[in-house]
Write a protein that holds these residues in place. Structure first.
Motif, PDB file in Angstrom:
ATOM      1  N   SER A 166      -0.329  46.197  24.670  1.00 58.52           N
ATOM      2  CA  SER A 166      -0.885  47.437  24.103  1.00 58.52           C
ATOM      3  C   SER A 166      -2.027  47.997  24.933  1.00 58.52           C
ATOM      4  N   GLU A 167      -2.835  47.124  25.495  1.00 56.92           N
ATOM      5  CA  GLU A 167      -3.969  47.590  26.299  1.00 56.92           C
ATOM      6  C   GLU A 167      -3.479  48.216  27.608  1.00 56.92           C
ATOM      7  N   ARG A 168      -2.579  47.533  28.298  1.00 55.68           N
ATOM      8  CA  ARG A 168      -2.034  48.076  29.535  1.00 55.68           C
ATOM      9  C   ARG A 168      -1.264  49.378  29.280  1.00 55.68           C
ATOM     10  N   ASN A 169      -0.620  49.425  28.115  1.00 52.45           N
ATOM     11  CA  ASN A 169       0.220  50.585  27.784  1.00 52.45           C
ATOM     12  C   ASN A 169      -0.595  51.818  27.425  1.00 52.45           C
ATOM     13  N   ASN A 170      -1.879  51.662  27.212  1.00 52.63           N
ATOM     14  CA  ASN A 170      -2.716  52.798  26.806  1.00 52.63           C
ATOM     15  C   ASN A 170      -3.094  53.653  28.023  1.00 52.63           C
ATOM     16  N   VAL A 171      -2.074  54.189  28.692  1.00 52.61           N
ATOM     17  CA  VAL A 171      -2.275  55.026  29.875  1.00 52.61           C
ATOM     18  C   VAL A 171      -1.419  56.286  29.754  1.00 52.61           C
ATOM     19  N   ARG A 172      -1.851  57.326  30.427  1.00 53.64           N
ATOM     20  CA  ARG A 172      -1.099  58.574  30.456  1.00 53.64           C
ATOM     21  C   ARG A 172      -1.041  59.093  31.888  1.00 53.64           C
ATOM     22  N   SER A 173       0.170  59.418  32.329  1.00 52.78           N
ATOM     23  CA  SER A 173       0.391  60.022  33.650  1.00 52.78           C
ATOM     24  C   SER A 173      -0.235  59.203  34.777  1.00 52.78           C
ATOM     25  N   LYS A 174      -0.155  57.881  34.653  1.00 50.36           N
ATOM     26  CA  LYS A 174      -0.729  56.995  35.656  1.00 50.36           C
ATOM     27  C   LYS A 174       0.211  55.819  35.869  1.00 50.36           C
ATOM     28  N   GLU A 175       0.441  55.467  37.126  1.00 48.04           N
ATOM     29  CA  GLU A 175       1.312  54.336  37.413  1.00 48.04           C
ATOM     30  C   GLU A 175       0.697  53.056  36.862  1.00 48.04           C
ATOM     31  N   ALA A 176       1.509  52.308  36.083  1.00 49.68           N
ATOM     32  CA  ALA A 176       0.961  51.100  35.472  1.00 49.68           C
ATOM     33  C   ALA A 176       2.071  50.174  35.003  1.00 49.68           C
ATOM     34  N   LEU A 177       1.789  48.853  35.076  1.00 45.15           N
ATOM     35  CA  LEU A 177       2.606  47.845  34.421  1.00 45.15           C
ATOM     36  C   LEU A 177       2.157  47.816  32.967  1.00 45.15           C
ATOM     37  N   ILE A 178       3.095  47.899  32.007  1.00 46.62           N
ATOM     38  CA  ILE A 178       2.698  48.009  30.602  1.00 46.62           C
ATOM     39  C   ILE A 178       3.200  46.850  29.741  1.00 46.62           C
ATOM     40  N   THR A 179       3.744  45.824  30.385  1.00 42.54           N
ATOM     41  CA  THR A 179       4.172  44.629  29.671  1.00 42.54           C
ATOM     42  C   THR A 179       3.278  43.456  30.046  1.00 42.54           C
ATOM     43  N   THR A 180       3.384  42.383  29.266  1.00 41.18           N
ATOM     44  CA  THR A 180       2.584  41.184  29.523  1.00 41.18           C
ATOM     45  C   THR A 180       3.122  40.445  30.747  1.00 41.18           C
ATOM     46  N   ASP A 181       2.304  39.540  31.270  1.00 41.78           N
ATOM     47  CA  ASP A 181       2.719  38.793  32.460  1.00 41.78           C
ATOM     48  C   ASP A 181       3.905  37.876  32.177  1.00 41.78           C
ATOM     49  N   ASP A 182       4.077  37.454  30.900  1.00 37.75           N
ATOM     50  CA  ASP A 182       5.190  36.561  30.576  1.00 37.75           C
ATOM     51  C   ASP A 182       6.387  37.296  29.974  1.00 37.75           C
ATOM     52  N   SER A 183       6.373  38.620  30.034  1.00 37.42           N
ATOM     53  CA  SER A 183       7.526  39.393  29.573  1.00 37.42           C
ATOM     54  C   SER A 183       8.710  39.105  30.491  1.00 37.42           C
ATOM     55  N   LYS A 184       9.893  38.858  29.911  1.00 39.66           N
ATOM     56  CA  LYS A 184      11.071  38.537  30.725  1.00 39.66           C
ATOM     57  C   LYS A 184      11.522  39.726  31.560  1.00 39.66           C
ATOM     58  N   VAL A 185      11.240  40.938  31.092  1.00 44.10           N
ATOM     59  CA  VAL A 185      11.529  42.153  31.863  1.00 44.10           C
ATOM     60  C   VAL A 185      10.248  42.976  31.938  1.00 44.10           C
ATOM     61  N   PRO A 186       9.745  43.258  33.125  1.00 42.03           N
ATOM     62  CA  PRO A 186       8.553  44.113  33.217  1.00 42.03           C
ATOM     63  C   PRO A 186       8.914  45.578  32.969  1.00 42.03           C
ATOM     64  N   ALA A 187       8.002  46.304  32.368  1.00 42.41           N
ATOM     65  CA  ALA A 187       8.184  47.740  32.169  1.00 42.41           C
ATOM     66  C   ALA A 187       7.017  48.471  32.816  1.00 42.41           C
TER      67      ALA A 187
END
Length: 392
Positions: free
Chosen positions: A351-372
């Motif tokens: 949720s913290e990483r995902n709180n971005v707008r119009s900016k390149e970012a990884l928005i999943t956790t480090d242990d997520s099986k698929v990164p988003a």
């Protein structure tokens, strides 16, 4: 080398000038209300945005004003410095698998394909001809929204209707937003440091589509013969039971054109919420407890999840999911809702990483099986890059 990327609408003209191959954006802007009262244009230069009101009777006048701005701002000293102009073309049918030089024959094909993109292709041709008259020495090129999807196999691009409809009327899946899907797929491969990848690209804006990309090649996409296929969108219904059309015609006596207009312009988020086609308005409605906005958003998200899950299976797994375009880049809520609905695949949104707008970012956790990832699209740069590679 200076390359101009152009996107001409029926009453608008968007442009971005790049210095290539450095990929440096020099100036950008948009001319609006061309041929309509109260026309104006805005330019963005050195971080400053300037709006100017002027009479714009046609696209050629818009190009002439653009030339004046380029000269007045000392961006060029001579028109011959503009070596290439790349034009966005919505519909290239099965004729174009990549960007192409704007020869007379190719422009004629674009005109003939106007039946599949009646709002877009004719406007693009007007823009091409106006650019040719203004920039006489620049090489004009055509960048097709459909080109990236021409690698899709028949089993995915054909519809289960009489085969004659394909051979006689060219009824098949062409897709759209290909330039955007290509750009973000290339970018995420750069981030991953690999090209042997399985990527699901989600171009989620007022118009929306999802693509499955394997090793840099598109193998499936959600839009179809026209942009009103696949996902539920701002005003488009996306995939529905075809018999709804004939049923409503019989019940209401409306014409086919009237039904088509409703399904393209009065459906989707707008149709269900009865409030707005804008995702931001829908989210505001949800905050107020508006039940129709809540329903519209849930339907909207479920259809996105359906396609991501479908392509996950078709790809045999997934190395990354990418969100781009208006909603994909600017709506943390929509992204988080979608990724939570995909938790069964081992996807964990941060949720913290995902709180971005119009900016390149990884928005999943480090242990997520698929990164988003959120990756802002840059169709203009993709067009400029294709143009540069064609003429260098």
């Amino acid at each position: 080398m200076k390359i101009l990327s152009v996107n001409a609408g029926s009453s608008s003209l968007k442009f971005t000038l790049f210095e290539m191959p450095e990929e440096k954006e020099v100036i950008s802007g948009v001319f609006e209300r061309i041929g309509i009262d109260n026309s104006f244009y805005t330019i963005k230069l050195n971080g400053e945005k300037i709006k100017k009101e002027t009479t714009l009777n046609n696209h050629k006048e818009a190009f002439e004003i653009l030339v004046k701005e380029l000269l007045d701002n000392n961006i060029i000293k001579d028109l011959q410095e503009i070596k290439g102009i790349g034009h966005r073309i919505v519909q290239g049918g099965a004729f174009f698998k990549e960007s192409a030089i704007a020869t007379e024959e190719n422009i004629k094909i674009v005109e003939e394909l106007s039946t599949l993109a009646p709002l877009h292709n004719p406007a693009a041709v007007v823009g091409i001809k106006a650019a040719q008259e203004t920039f006489k020495t620049a090489i004009q090129t055509l960048a097709f929204d459909t080109a990236f999807h021409q690698t899709i196999e028949p089993a995915n691009y054909l519809y289960p209707v009489p085969y004659e409809w394909y051979t006689k009327y060219k009824i098949r899946r062409y897709g759209a937003h290909g330039t955007s899907h290509k750009y973000v797929a290339l970018r995420v491969n750069e981030i991953l440091g690999r090209v042997d990848t399985k990527i699901i690209t989600c171009h989620i804006g007022n118009g929306a589509s999802i693509s499955a990309v394997k090793n840099g090649i598109c193998i499936n996409t959600s839009m179809g013969l026209t942009p009103n296929a696949g996902l539920m969108m701002g005003t488009r219904c996306g995939d529905i039971d075809a018999t709804i059309v004939t049923y409503i015609i019989k019940q209401t006596k409306m014409s086919a054109d009237e039904i088509e207009n409703i399904l393209n312009k009065k459906s989707g988020l707008l149709g269900i919420s009865e409030t707005s086609s804008d995702s931001r308005d829908i989210e505001d409605g949800i905050e107020r407890g508006d039940e129709k906005c809540i329903l519209a958003q849930e339907m909207y998200e479920r259809r996105i999840v359906d396609f991501i899950a479908r392509y996950y299976v078709e790809l045999g797994g997934c190395d990354a999911i990418v969100f781009t375009a208006g909603v994909g880049e600017r709506s943390p809520k929509t992204r988080e809702d979608i990724l939570k609905k995909l938790a069964v695949l081992g996807i964990k949104v941060d949720s913290e990483r995902n709180n971005v707008r119009s900016k390149e970012a990884l928005i999943t956790t480090d242990d997520s099986k698929v990164p988003a990832y959120v990756i802002p699209t840059n169709e203009e740069l993709m067009i400029a890059s294709d143009t540069y590679n064609l003429i260098k």
